[in-house]
Each structure stands twice: as C-alpha cells, then as structure tokens.
Write a protein that holds these residues in place. Structure first.
Motif, PDB file in Angstrom:
ATOM      1  N   SER A   9       0.752  -1.372  -0.038  1.00 49.66           N
ATOM      2  CA  SER A   9      -0.216   0.351   0.368  1.00 49.66           C
ATOM      3  C   SER A   9       0.805   1.407  -0.415  1.00 49.66           C
ATOM      4  CB  SER A   9      -0.943  -0.103   1.251  1.00 49.66           C
ATOM      5  OG  SER A   9      -1.355   1.219   0.948  1.00 49.66           O
ATOM      6  N   ALA A  10       0.773   2.394  -1.445  1.00 47.25           N
ATOM      7  CA  ALA A  10       1.389   3.255  -1.157  1.00 47.25           C
ATOM      8  C   ALA A  10       0.642   3.944  -2.617  1.00 47.25           C
ATOM      9  CB  ALA A  10       2.325   3.069  -1.749  1.00 47.25           C
ATOM     10  N   ASN A  11       1.128   5.199  -2.414  1.00 45.98           N
ATOM     11  CA  ASN A  11       0.947   6.454  -3.209  1.00 45.98           C
ATOM     12  C   ASN A  11       1.959   6.217  -4.594  1.00 45.98           C
ATOM     13  OD1 ASN A  11      -0.649   8.464  -4.347  1.00 45.98           O
ATOM     14  ND2 ASN A  11       1.721  10.483  -3.697  1.00 45.98           N
ATOM     15  N   TRP A  12       1.226   5.271  -5.337  1.00 44.74           N
ATOM     16  CA  TRP A  12       1.386   4.925  -6.301  1.00 44.74           C
ATOM     17  C   TRP A  12       1.505   5.751  -7.549  1.00 44.74           C
ATOM     18  CZ3 TRP A  12       4.863   1.218  -7.211  1.00 44.74           C
ATOM     19  CH2 TRP A  12       4.595  -0.541  -6.253  1.00 44.74           C
ATOM     20  N   ILE A 128       5.366   4.601 -10.170  1.00 43.23           N
ATOM     21  CA  ILE A 128       6.573   4.351  -9.176  1.00 43.23           C
ATOM     22  C   ILE A 128       6.086   4.511  -7.855  1.00 43.23           C
ATOM     23  CG2 ILE A 128       8.583   5.387  -8.881  1.00 43.23           C
ATOM     24  CD1 ILE A 128       8.467   3.750 -11.211  1.00 43.23           C
ATOM     25  N   THR A 129       6.875   4.278  -7.359  1.00 43.69           N
ATOM     26  CA  THR A 129       6.562   4.761  -5.594  1.00 43.69           C
ATOM     27  C   THR A 129       7.239   4.793  -4.160  1.00 43.69           C
ATOM     28  OG1 THR A 129       4.799   4.875  -3.564  1.00 43.69           O
ATOM     29  CG2 THR A 129       5.253   2.678  -4.374  1.00 43.69           C
ATOM     30  N   ARG A 130       7.606   5.531  -3.206  1.00 44.43           N
ATOM     31  CA  ARG A 130       8.489   5.217  -2.697  1.00 44.43           C
ATOM     32  C   ARG A 130       7.644   4.556  -1.386  1.00 44.43           C
ATOM     33  NH1 ARG A 130      10.105  10.224  -5.096  1.00 44.43           N
ATOM     34  NH2 ARG A 130      12.472  10.138  -5.465  1.00 44.43           N
ATOM     35  N   PHE A 131       8.569   4.165  -0.210  1.00 46.57           N
ATOM     36  CA  PHE A 131       8.786   3.215   0.723  1.00 46.57           C
ATOM     37  C   PHE A 131       9.417   3.938   1.907  1.00 46.57           C
ATOM     38  CE2 PHE A 131       5.527   0.316  -0.911  1.00 46.57           C
ATOM     39  CZ  PHE A 131       6.176   0.119  -2.504  1.00 46.57           C
ATOM     40  N   ASP A 132       8.692   4.542   2.616  1.00 46.55           N
ATOM     41  CA  ASP A 132      10.154   5.527   3.888  1.00 46.55           C
ATOM     42  C   ASP A 132       9.889   4.055   5.100  1.00 46.55           C
ATOM     43  OD1 ASP A 132       6.706   7.248   5.596  1.00 46.55           O
ATOM     44  OD2 ASP A 132       7.492   4.711   6.062  1.00 46.55           O
ATOM     45  N   SER A 133      11.177   4.384   5.488  1.00 45.78           N
ATOM     46  CA  SER A 133      11.045   3.543   6.354  1.00 45.78           C
ATOM     47  C   SER A 133      10.304   3.553   7.802  1.00 45.78           C
ATOM     48  CB  SER A 133      12.477   4.404   7.532  1.00 45.78           C
ATOM     49  OG  SER A 133      12.232   5.749   8.060  1.00 45.78           O
ATOM     50  N   LEU A 146      18.921  -6.244   6.051  1.00 48.31           N
ATOM     51  CA  LEU A 146      19.726  -4.768   5.429  1.00 48.31           C
ATOM     52  C   LEU A 146      19.466  -3.962   6.438  1.00 48.31           C
ATOM     53  CD1 LEU A 146      18.757  -6.959   1.745  1.00 48.31           C
ATOM     54  CD2 LEU A 146      20.467  -6.202   3.058  1.00 48.31           C
ATOM     55  N   PRO A 147      19.880  -3.478   5.505  1.00 48.84           N
ATOM     56  CA  PRO A 147      19.626  -1.627   6.649  1.00 48.84           C
ATOM     57  C   PRO A 147      18.257  -1.015   6.771  1.00 48.84           C
ATOM     58  CG  PRO A 147      21.069  -1.292   4.422  1.00 48.84           C
ATOM     59  CD  PRO A 147      20.795  -2.625   4.652  1.00 48.84           C
ATOM     60  N   THR A 148      17.462  -0.735   7.240  1.00 54.30           N
ATOM     61  CA  THR A 148      16.639   0.593   6.441  1.00 54.30           C
ATOM     62  C   THR A 148      16.498   1.778   6.130  1.00 54.30           C
ATOM     63  OG1 THR A 148      15.583  -0.437   9.367  1.00 54.30           O
ATOM     64  CG2 THR A 148      14.629   1.619   7.530  1.00 54.30           C
ATOM     65  N   GLN A 149      16.187   1.314   5.452  1.00 51.96           N
ATOM     66  CA  GLN A 149      16.145   2.660   4.019  1.00 51.96           C
ATOM     67  C   GLN A 149      14.872   2.883   3.481  1.00 51.96           C
ATOM     68  OE1 GLN A 149      19.566   1.231   1.216  1.00 51.96           O
ATOM     69  NE2 GLN A 149      17.870   2.326   0.362  1.00 51.96           N
ATOM     70  N   THR A 150      14.851   4.456   2.673  1.00 53.78           N
ATOM     71  CA  THR A 150      13.662   4.489   2.172  1.00 53.78           C
ATOM     72  C   THR A 150      13.608   3.522   0.635  1.00 53.78           C
ATOM     73  OG1 THR A 150      13.538   6.607   2.475  1.00 53.78           O
ATOM     74  CG2 THR A 150      12.640   6.157   0.435  1.00 53.78           C
ATOM     75  N   LEU A 151      12.567   2.947   0.500  1.00 55.74           N
ATOM     76  CA  LEU A 151      12.795   2.431  -0.753  1.00 55.74           C
ATOM     77  C   LEU A 151      11.652   2.793  -2.180  1.00 55.74           C
ATOM     78  CD1 LEU A 151      11.582  -1.568   1.769  1.00 55.74           C
ATOM     79  CD2 LEU A 151      14.390  -0.353   0.502  1.00 55.74           C
ATOM     80  N   LEU A 152      12.833   1.962  -3.233  1.00 53.00           N
ATOM     81  CA  LEU A 152      12.004   2.234  -4.703  1.00 53.00           C
ATOM     82  C   LEU A 152      11.285   1.520  -5.009  1.00 53.00           C
ATOM     83  CD1 LEU A 152      14.847   4.993  -6.148  1.00 53.00           C
ATOM     84  CD2 LEU A 152      12.075   5.802  -5.458  1.00 53.00           C
ATOM     85  N   GLY A 153      10.056   1.502  -5.309  1.00 52.50           N
ATOM     86  CA  GLY A 153       9.355   0.658  -5.869  1.00 52.50           C
ATOM     87  C   GLY A 153       8.785   0.902  -7.234  1.00 52.50           C
ATOM     88  N   ARG A 154       8.424  -0.213  -8.350  1.00 48.46           N
ATOM     89  CA  ARG A 154       7.379   0.674  -9.593  1.00 48.46           C
ATOM     90  C   ARG A 154       6.674  -0.806  -9.608  1.00 48.46           C
ATOM     91  NH1 ARG A 154      11.029  -1.580 -14.758  1.00 48.46           N
ATOM     92  NH2 ARG A 154      10.562  -3.177 -15.223  1.00 48.46           N
ATOM     93  N   ARG A 155       4.953  -0.502 -10.569  1.00 44.91           N
ATOM     94  CA  ARG A 155       4.879  -1.686 -11.041  1.00 44.91           C
ATOM     95  C   ARG A 155       3.626  -1.129 -12.410  1.00 44.91           C
ATOM     96  NH1 ARG A 155      -1.308  -0.656  -7.170  1.00 44.91           N
ATOM     97  NH2 ARG A 155      -1.969   1.133  -8.520  1.00 44.91           N
ATOM     98  N   SER A 156       3.686  -2.612 -12.895  1.00 44.75           N
ATOM     99  CA  SER A 156       3.104  -1.617 -14.074  1.00 44.75           C
ATOM    100  C   SER A 156       1.905  -3.551 -14.325  1.00 44.75           C
ATOM    101  CB  SER A 156       4.056  -1.829 -14.908  1.00 44.75           C
ATOM    102  OG  SER A 156       4.705  -2.803 -14.968  1.00 44.75           O
ATOM    103  N   VAL A 157       0.787  -3.147 -15.418  1.00 44.27           N
ATOM    104  CA  VAL A 157       0.053  -4.309 -15.027  1.00 44.27           C
ATOM    105  C   VAL A 157       0.985  -4.973 -17.085  1.00 44.27           C
ATOM    106  CG1 VAL A 157      -2.551  -4.598 -16.335  1.00 44.27           C
ATOM    107  CG2 VAL A 157      -1.765  -3.247 -14.331  1.00 44.27           C
ATOM    108  N   PHE A 158       0.707  -5.508 -17.013  1.00 48.24           N
ATOM    109  CA  PHE A 158       0.915  -6.690 -18.511  1.00 48.24           C
ATOM    110  C   PHE A 158       0.114  -7.185 -19.016  1.00 48.24           C
ATOM    111  CE2 PHE A 158       5.769  -6.745 -18.238  1.00 48.24           C
ATOM    112  CZ  PHE A 158       5.963  -6.633 -17.426  1.00 48.24           C
ATOM    113  N   SER A 159      -0.538  -7.460 -20.442  1.00 48.97           N
ATOM    114  CA  SER A 159      -1.080  -8.111 -20.986  1.00 48.97           C
ATOM    115  C   SER A 159      -1.120  -8.862 -21.376  1.00 48.97           C
ATOM    116  CB  SER A 159      -2.100  -7.004 -21.983  1.00 48.97           C
ATOM    117  OG  SER A 159      -2.846  -5.789 -21.417  1.00 48.97           O
ATOM    118  N   LEU A 160      -0.860 -10.245 -22.177  1.00 47.78           N
ATOM    119  CA  LEU A 160      -1.294 -11.308 -22.287  1.00 47.78           C
ATOM    120  C   LEU A 160      -2.356 -11.428 -23.298  1.00 47.78           C
ATOM    121  CD1 LEU A 160       1.498 -13.336 -20.950  1.00 47.78           C
ATOM    122  CD2 LEU A 160       1.990 -12.449 -23.189  1.00 47.78           C
TER     123      LEU A 160
END
Ligand SMILES: C=C(O[C@@H]1C=C(C(=O)O)C=C[C@H]1O)C(=O)O
Length: 179
Positions: A9-12, A128-133, A146-160
């Motif tokens: 859950s994030a602000n994508w 794209i979104t960021r996940f804070d600490s 692994l160290p806690t840090q702000t993480l970058l994420g991405r998501r997309s819908v694929f179609s076949l």
C-alpha cells in the motif's frame, strides 16, 4: 512471523517528478524490458527465492487496475538474488483464468523468462512509489539483515492478449539502482 502477501500500500504515481530521481534510479525504475534480464546482466549468478505462492483475492483497487471481474487470483512473492544477495522483492497477481494458468506454479523460474518471450506481451505504464522507513515492508528488510532506508518500487499491468496481470517490484537496500 511474516504474513503474506506483504502490503504494498503506497501512493503509486505514473507521473513522478523524474528530477527527484538520479539517472541510475530512472534507468532501473523505467526499464521497459525484463528486470530479470537486466539483473542477470549485472551478476555472476542469479536466482529466485519463492517467499509465498498462494490463492488470494484481488483487492478492489487491483481488480480496477486489472479490469478484472473475478477477484480470485494467484499471488506470487519472490526475492530476486544476484550473487546470493537479495536485490528485489517482487509481488505478482495472476487472476485465475482457465486459459492462462501457464504462469502458475512457476517455482524458481523467473516470470520474466517466460512472459518476455511472448511477442503479444504488452506492458502498460509503469507506476513508481517510495516506501519510507516506517512502512511495514521494512520488516522484510530487517529479516534480510539489510539496513532500513527509503525504498523505491515500481509496478505495471501486463497483458497477454486478453489476460491482464499485475507485477510490482521493490528495490531492496544494496540494489544496483541505489549505487
Ligand atoms: C516480470 C519480470 O519477472 C520478474 C520475476 C518475477 C517472478 O519470478 O515472480 C516477478 C517480477 C519480476 O521481477 C521481469 O523479469 O521483468
């Protein structure tokens, strides 16, 4: 005890301000082709560790993203490792569909090795979104030592063809994207 699926859950955002991103971050976040292939090109060894693969209902938001009437899906969560270092946490949502269960039960074969071989594959826009600490994802980061840090994420819908599925990827601390 980790409960899967992990919350993403994030602000994508599909129109993130790229001037807030380094060139390397942009390179990895907006990679249109297989992330698996890109990681393999950087590492001596690559592997997939399946964290969870289970039947799980799509959220209302996911159903809307996928234009999916059914909520039943296969949820797949993996780590992508380069030289035994976890680089990416990936979470995929594969709606149950009589014709497209070829992506179910992939085990330790990366999804990318299959879907990007299919010429009919279409990737919709990358969000794209960021996940804070403070995000609950950091529990996984801690479990991976692994160290806690702000993480970058991405998501997309694929179609076949007429089958849509959702893939989200979170770059873990130490991933090439942060170098
Ligand atoms: C979609 C791809 O497949 C990768 C592998 C995944 C898996 O095996 O579950 C999930 C997401 C991706 O990071 C890709 O390589 O781009």
């Amino acid at each position: 005890m980790t409960t899967f699926p992990l919350s993403l859950s994030a602000n994508w955002l599909s129109d993130i301000q790229t001037d807030d991103l380094t060139p390397t971050e942009q390179e990895w976040l907006f990679e249109p082709h297989s992330l698996t292939a890109k990681l393999k090109s950087k590492a001596t060894s690559f592997s997939v560790k399946v964290l969870s693969e289970q039947a799980f209902n799509l959220s209302h938001e996911q159903q809307q993203l996928l234009g999916c009437k059914t909520s039943s899906a296969l949820n797949r969560e993996v780590l992508l490792l380069c030289d035994n270092n976890p680089m990416v946490y990936a979470q995929s949502w594969l709606p149950n569909n009589q014709t497209h269960n070829s992506l179910h039960n992939m085990g330790e074969r990366p999804l990318g090795d299959v879907i990007f071989q299919q010429p009919e594959l279409v990737r919709q826009n990358i969000e794209i979104t960021r996940f804070d600490s403070k995000h609950s994802l950091q529990n996984l980061v801690t479990q991976l030592n692994l160290p806690t840090q702000t993480l970058l994420g991405r998501r997309s819908v694929f179609s076949l063809n007429d089958y849509q599925f959702l893939v989200a990827e979170v770059f873990l601390p130490g991933a090439y994207l942060y170098s």
